[in-house]
Design an enzyme around this catalytic site. Structure first.
Site, short mmCIF file in Angstrom:
data_model
loop_
_atom_site.label_atom_id
_atom_site.label_comp_id
_atom_site.label_asym_id
_atom_site.label_seq_id
_atom_site.Cartn_x
_atom_site.Cartn_y
_atom_site.Cartn_z
N SER A 30 7.10 6.21 2.34
CA SER A 30 7.66 5.02 1.69
C SER A 30 8.89 5.37 0.85
CB SER A 30 6.62 4.36 0.78
OG SER A 30 5.54 3.85 1.53
N HIS A 61 9.10 1.05 5.78
CA HIS A 61 8.80 1.84 6.98
C HIS A 61 9.52 1.18 8.15
CE1 HIS A 61 5.46 4.38 5.31
NE2 HIS A 61 5.54 3.43 4.39
N HIS A 83 -1.02 3.33 8.47
CA HIS A 83 -2.06 3.54 7.47
C HIS A 83 -3.36 2.87 7.92
CE1 HIS A 83 1.89 3.40 5.46
NE2 HIS A 83 1.41 4.26 4.59
N TYR A 85 -5.23 1.28 5.95
CA TYR A 85 -5.34 -0.01 5.26
C TYR A 85 -4.62 -1.14 6.00
CZ TYR A 85 -0.69 0.77 3.11
OH TYR A 85 0.64 1.00 2.88
N GLU A 86 -3.76 -0.79 6.95
CA GLU A 86 -3.10 -1.83 7.74
C GLU A 86 -4.06 -2.42 8.78
OE1 GLU A 86 1.22 -0.92 8.84
OE2 GLU A 86 0.46 1.07 8.30
N ALA A 113 5.09 9.04 -0.57
CA ALA A 113 5.29 8.63 -1.95
C ALA A 113 3.92 8.63 -2.62
CB ALA A 113 5.91 7.24 -2.01
N MET A 211 -2.03 6.92 -0.37
CA MET A 211 -2.83 6.16 0.60
C MET A 211 -2.56 6.59 2.04
SD MET A 211 -2.05 2.43 -1.07
CE MET A 211 -2.06 2.19 -2.85
N SER A 212 -2.06 7.81 2.24
CA SER A 212 -1.71 8.23 3.60
C SER A 212 -1.92 9.73 3.73
CB SER A 212 -0.24 7.88 3.89
OG SER A 212 0.63 8.66 3.07
N ASN A 235 5.74 7.25 -9.33
CA ASN A 235 5.24 6.52 -10.50
C ASN A 235 4.13 7.34 -11.16
OD1 ASN A 235 3.87 5.34 -7.86
ND2 ASN A 235 2.35 5.22 -9.50
N HIS A 247 4.67 -1.90 -5.77
CA HIS A 247 5.30 -1.22 -4.63
C HIS A 247 6.82 -1.17 -4.82
CE1 HIS A 247 5.46 0.46 -0.64
NE2 HIS A 247 6.30 -0.47 -0.23
#
Length: 272
Positions: A30, A61, A83, A85-86, A113, A211-212, A235, A247
């Site tokens: 990201s 992306h 991902h 989560y997608e 990220a 998350m990846s 962050n 995001h």
């Protein structure tokens, strides 16, 4: 159709367009897709135009597979990843890794990220990953093992290749940038973690959270590829600062460090 059959069909499709084996496959996380502008392009394929390939749905992306040259080396870059989560399956998320494996690519450079769990880190830091915590990640190796990909019980004792880590450290020194080195912790997303979850991750030894990456790394190690992980700290994780996470902040920090990130990646590739 099995994962092997899917990956092999895509490999054969790519072989009709590209007549070389790239030195490395690079996944751009990201906010880091601008590195693709550094590539002297041979061919660009949109994911939607590759039959059987998933399509990126997350902002930042681009959804392109880019073949070309960086620092004198032939590479392929994924501008955008997939991902869990997608809603994609573990097979979908790891399909590109399997395609690269069947193409004969030996070096897999994965970027992402992430949020800082280590309170000494700052947004904009680049962290060389030396390990990960994947307890919260569904195993991408669940089910019947296909020996054409790898052994049933792969060792994760050196998921991140020590030689590639040394190359990354040397690259940072050559271009005079400071880097961190630490442990990445996978969380499921797409919601950001709670402050309590971040405290737990810190207690487990995590330095950054995201998350990846872990699903792909497991598949790459299973496929006997050398893995290098570079995490851009975008962050401070939940509870460290008294502010909500967004995001947009991730994308803004990625934009701010893109020049440093590109220089770092170009130097790493030159040393492969």
């Amino acid at each position: 159709m099995s994962l092997f059959e899917r990956a092999n069909r895509i490999k054969e499709f790519l072989a009709e367009k590209i007549d070389y084996v790239p030195e490395a496959a690079i996944v751009l996380g990201s906010g880091l897709g601008e590195f693709s502008n550094e590539i002297q392009t041979d061919d660009v394929l949109h994911y939607k135009d590759i039959e059987g390939f998933p399509v990126s749905t997350v902002k930042g992306h681009a959804g392109k597979l880019i073949f070309g040259t960086v620092s004198g080396k032939k590479i392929v870059a994924m501008s955008g990843r997939f991902h869990l989560y997608e809603g994609y399956s573990t097979d979908d998320v790891t399909l590109p890794v399997r395609v690269f494996q069947l193409m004969g690519i030996k070096n897999y450079i994965v970027t992402n990220a992430s949020g800082a769990v280590n309170i000494t880190y700052r947004p904009g830091d680049l962290m060389i990953m030396n390990d990960h915590i994947g307890f919260f990640c569904p195993s991408v190796l669940t089910g019947n093992n296909d020996e054409r990909f790898g052994t049933r019980f792969p060792s994760m004792s050196e998921a991140y290749n020590k030689d590639l880590i040394r190359i990354a450290e040397c690259a940072a020194e050559n271009i005079d940038i400071n880097t961190q080195k630490g442990v990445y912790c996978y969380c499921k997303g797409p919601m950001f973690e709670t402050p309590a979850e971040i405290r737990a991750a810190r207690a487990l030894g995590a330095d950054a959270v995201g998350m990846s990456t872990v699903p792909e790394v497991v598949a790459a190690v299973h496929g006997n590829m050398r893995v290098l992980g570079i995490s851009c700290i975008t962050n401070m994780a939940a509870g460290i600062l008294n502010q909500p996470l967004t995001h947009a902040e991730v994308m803004e920090t990625g934009k701010a460090v893109e020049k440093k990130f590109s220089l770092f990646m170009k130097e790493i590739i030159s040393l492969l």
